[in-house]
Scaffold this active site. Sequence first.
Site: not given
Ligand code: NAD
Ligand code: WQD
Length: 332
Positions: A123, A147, A151
């Site tokens: 991330s 979190y 990572k």
């Molecule tokens: P998500 O929660 O939709 O998907 C994760 C999946 O993993 C889910 O289906 C959950 O049931 C499963 N899971 C969780 N823990 C588990 C375990 N211990 N064993 C087996 N399955 C498990 O999340 P996502 O948005 O699809 O994110 C996927 C990956 O990408 C994550 O590692 C997350 O940290 C990373 N990521 C997501 C974002 C984002 O904004 N969505 C941003 C950066 C990084």
């Molecule tokens: C985006 C912008 C909020 C909700 C997060 C994680 C990051 C990654 C992606 C996993 C910000 C604003 C939000 C609301 C708002 N995930 N906002 N009202 O914080 O950039 O990133 O998700 O790895 O690690 O931190 O994403 O969508 O929460 O926010 O004004 O109700 O929208 O303040 O400026 P963020 P976000």
Amino acid sequence: MILVTGGAGYIGSHTCVALAAAGLDYALLDNFSNSERTVPVRLAAITGYEAALFEGDVRDETLLRDIFDSHRITGVLHFAGLKAVGESSLKPLDYFSNNVIGSLSVVQAMTHAGCKRLVFSSSATVYGDGRPMPLAEGAPCAATNPYGRSKLMVEEMLGDLERSDASWQIARLRYFNPVGAHESGLIGESPKGVPNNLMPYVAQVAAGVRASLSVFGGDYPTPDGTAMRDFIHVMDLAESHVAALMKLQCSGGGLVLNLGTGRGTSVLGMIGAFQRASGRRIPFQIVNRRPGDVANCYADVSRAAQLLGWRAKRTIDDMCRDAWRWQMGQAQ
Ligand code: NAD
Ligand code: WQD
């Protein structure tokens, strides 16, 4: 066959669609802690391919060994884990257990099976605060919450693993802000409870599920005063995983890549785009900044373009249109 951990989740499920489109065979492993059991069925409807499904936890070493023993797994896309930044400060041990122990368990099973091709979901949060934009992969890393620390710990573990054994082929992909949904409207992001992230919240307000949006901060040093983020369509992100797998197969590991569009969009900009896409008014009020947020965050995406030959191609309007189609399907 590619093993997709967390394959029923938001990014994992869309990546399965991209794998199928590339003609690659895959299996899903998920404990459904944050996803629905309908997802594999919907995936089959989109792809026309019924993938093997293993229900269980990535920390279950016996299950992993069974999977690797009974299938010829040539690579792993490791999405499984927990992802809510705020929750990670309340339940840090859950995050270290699922994300760090879970990843350790996956690479141990891979080692045992002799499978050494891994794509890890990292991330942009690993960069910490106060870095100049755009963020390049060489920017110093520093986590600001459990979190992010989970990572970063896994990234460092994978770096050590690659240094210890050059036959590993590992990609650490640093996602910026994935949004949107598959154009079929059959899969998308379905947060449990009140959404923490902007896009699903906006979609629920547009649909009338929630009355109005709180915009966190209107006094940032940005053109319209609201924070800016690098939103990337989840299908663009999904397709980058196929490109990363191909790259690993052709030229080894050591890949650390930002995945974004390289462009920032403000919160107000996103609200405007969603209003256009949905034809609905999105009531909002500007409130205090959310603690821990930065004013602006966007990626330098030149390395991914150069090494993968991949670039995000979908627009903010595409992201909003597809998120809205998915949201409308939810409301029925
Ligand atoms: P998500 O929660 O939709 O998907 C994760 C999946 O993993 C889910 O289906 C959950 O049931 C499963 N899971 C969780 N823990 C588990 C375990 N211990 N064993 C087996 N399955 C498990 O999340 P996502 O948005 O699809 O994110 C996927 C990956 O990408 C994550 O590692 C997350 O940290 C990373 N990521 C997501 C974002 C984002 O904004 N969505 C941003 C950066 C990084
Ligand atoms: C985006 C912008 C909020 C909700 C997060 C994680 C990051 C990654 C992606 C996993 C910000 C604003 C939000 C609301 C708002 N995930 N906002 N009202 O914080 O950039 O990133 O998700 O790895 O690690 O931190 O994403 O969508 O929460 O926010 O004004 O109700 O929208 O303040 O400026 P963020 P976000």
